[in-house]
Design a protein around this motif. Structure first.
Motif, short mmCIF file in Angstrom:
data_model
loop_
_atom_site.label_atom_id
_atom_site.label_comp_id
_atom_site.label_asym_id
_atom_site.label_seq_id
_atom_site.Cartn_x
_atom_site.Cartn_y
_atom_site.Cartn_z
N THR A 144 -2.60 -4.21 -7.99
CA THR A 144 -2.77 -3.99 -6.66
C THR A 144 -3.85 -2.87 -5.83
O THR A 144 -3.66 -1.67 -6.45
CB THR A 144 -1.21 -3.87 -6.03
OG1 THR A 144 -0.74 -2.77 -6.27
CG2 THR A 144 -0.56 -5.19 -6.21
N CYS A 154 -4.82 -0.55 -2.65
CA CYS A 154 -4.40 0.11 -1.23
C CYS A 154 -5.07 -0.60 -0.35
O CYS A 154 -6.31 -0.64 -0.23
CB CYS A 154 -4.75 1.60 -1.19
SG CYS A 154 -4.00 2.29 0.22
N GLU A 173 5.18 1.50 -2.37
CA GLU A 173 6.15 0.58 -3.01
C GLU A 173 7.63 0.70 -2.46
O GLU A 173 8.44 -0.30 -2.67
CB GLU A 173 6.20 1.01 -4.51
CG GLU A 173 6.84 2.29 -4.93
CD GLU A 173 5.68 3.06 -5.21
OE1 GLU A 173 4.75 3.25 -4.32
OE2 GLU A 173 6.06 3.94 -5.73
N THR A 194 9.18 -2.46 -0.85
CA THR A 194 9.61 -3.71 -1.61
C THR A 194 10.59 -3.19 -2.85
O THR A 194 11.43 -4.16 -3.32
CB THR A 194 8.37 -4.41 -2.44
OG1 THR A 194 7.63 -3.41 -2.98
CG2 THR A 194 7.75 -5.07 -1.36
N ARG A 195 10.62 -1.84 -3.06
CA ARG A 195 11.39 -1.64 -4.14
C ARG A 195 12.64 -0.52 -3.99
O ARG A 195 13.39 -0.47 -4.72
CB ARG A 195 10.58 -0.77 -5.37
CG ARG A 195 9.41 -1.79 -5.78
CD ARG A 195 8.51 -1.17 -6.84
NE ARG A 195 9.31 -0.89 -7.79
CZ ARG A 195 9.00 -0.28 -9.11
NH1 ARG A 195 7.83 0.46 -8.97
NH2 ARG A 195 9.86 0.15 -10.03
#
Ligand SMILES: [Zn+2]
Length: 84
Positions: free
Chosen positions: A2, A4, A22, A25-26
């Motif tokens: 991924t 930026c 992150e 999502t994490r």
């Protein structure tokens, strides 16, 4: 892989700590930096004291909640702050 992709830094609405990309999502605490700020936000809204604590720093909010008998200390776990 991924890259930026023009992602604006997300900051914790409570303490303004910049969150890692992150985190969205994490982190189970997103959009907060950790459980402490999540609890601060929940507590000040659910307790109807938002206006009172709004001008306080996170540390002061926690202190205020503890004075009001809300067991915040038990929820403060520094490990969660880095558990992304
Ligand atoms: Zn925070």
């Amino acid at each position: 892989m991924t890259r930026c992709q023009m992602i604006r830094p997300q900051t914790c609405p409570i303490c303004k700590t910049e969150l890692p990309p992150e985190a969205a999502t994490r982190s189970k605490w997103f959009p907060f930096c950790g459980e402490r700020c999540r609890n601060v936000d929940l507590a000040r809204w659910s307790d109807g004291r938002y206006a009172i604590v709004d001008d306080l720093s996170p540390d002061q909010i926690v202190d205020e909640l503890e004075k009001q008998g809300i067991d915040v200390e038990d929820l403060l776990d520094d490990e969660n702050l880095t558990d992304f």
